[in-house]
Every structure is written in C-alpha cells, then in structure tokens.
Design an enzyme around this catalytic site. Structure first.
Site, PDB file in Angstrom:
ATOM      1  N   SER A   1       9.941  15.778   5.141  1.00  0.00           N
ATOM      2  CA  SER A   1       9.019  16.660   4.431  1.00  0.00           C
ATOM      3  C   SER A   1       7.542  16.374   4.725  1.00  0.00           C
ATOM      4  CB  SER A   1       9.254  16.602   2.916  1.00  0.00           C
ATOM      5  OG  SER A   1       8.850  15.352   2.394  1.00  0.00           O
TER       6      SER A   1
ATOM      7  N   LYS B   1       4.494  12.823  -1.361  1.00  0.00           N
ATOM      8  CA  LYS B   1       3.939  14.167  -1.230  1.00  0.00           C
ATOM      9  C   LYS B   1       2.429  14.097  -1.377  1.00  0.00           C
ATOM     10  CE  LYS B   1       7.888  16.502  -1.144  1.00  0.00           C
ATOM     11  NZ  LYS B   1       8.711  15.425  -0.608  1.00  0.00           N
TER      12      LYS B   1
END
Length: 152
Positions: free
Chosen positions: A69, A106
C-alpha cells in the site's frame, strides 16, 4: 584507465583502522546516479548508521512493513521502518497507526474537514478516521530495504 579501489580493499594503518562494529567507513564523495564520472578515491570519515537514522533513541523503534500500500513512498513488503514516537503526527507525514487494534503504515491527510489515512498506492482507498479507533504509534523517519540481487 585507473581502477577505483573500494574502501574494503584498502590497507589501513593502525591509526586509521576502526574496530567499532557500529561504525562503517563513509566514502568522501557522493555517488552520481546519472552519467558516471571519476570519483574521489578517499574516505572522509566513519559513519554510525544507527546514529544517522535514530535521532531520539529513547523514542525510536523499528518495525517491518508488510504489503504494497505504500509503494509510492518507497516502502516495500519486508522493508525495515525507523519510527520516532517523539515527532508530531502532522498531515503529510507517514505514520504507524494502530487502527481498530491492527498496525498499519499510512500517510495522514486532510480532505476537506476530515482526517484520513491514505496509501501511496492508488489501488487503496483513503480510510476516514472519524468513527475509527486510531492511536498513532509514531512517525516513520527512514526506510531500509535491500535492492534486488543485493543481499540474499
């Protein structure tokens, strides 16, 4: 054509031999990533990699990344992340967050008036933080990864 001798192949006298396993020689010039040119053939100083990447030892930990990701930020599956808990989790920074009890890496972003955790791989949607149980564990400051064909 002269051959540049790698630092490990040098014969160092007792005055210049560094036996501290935490420090390694730092080549005195930068390595060009463009067109090759003759390099300076000298060592400038020793570098302690730990001291270089860990600015706040009491607040720093290491964790391995898993998944794809964050490829856009140069974070790959299996990479070693250096995380500093003393830094402020400001928008734009890459964070380690416990989201509903599971760790994730993230980037913190604000879209409109809402806070989101965003991936740098477009295959993943932003995660809105409202209504989620989220605890910031720290800010990622460095990424260490092996290049293909480098280390086994």
């Amino acid at each position: 054509m002269s051959m540049i001798q790698p630092p490990s192949a040098r014969v160092l006298g007792p005055a210049t031999l560094n036996t501290d396993p935490a420090t390694r020689p730092l080549f005195g010039s930068r390595v060009r990533a463009g067109f090759p040119s003759p390099a300076d053939d000298h060592l400038d100083a020793d570098i302690n990699l730990h001291a270089h990447v860990v600015k706040h030892p009491a607040a720093t930990f290491f964790v391995r990344a898993e998944g794809d990701s964050m490829h856009g930020d140069g974070i790959h599956d299996g990479d070693l992340l250096v995380v500093d808990r003393s830094l402020e989790p400001a928008p734009g920074r890459v964070l380690i967050v416990a989201l509903n009890g599971e760790l994730t890496v993230k980037r913190l972003e604000h879209i409109g008036q809402r806070a989101y955790l965003t991936a740098s791989n477009p295959r993943y949607r932003p995660i809105p933080l409202d209504g989620q149980e989220a605890q910031v564990w720290g800010v990622v400051t460095h990424v260490v990864h092996a290049l293909g064909g480098g280390l086994a």
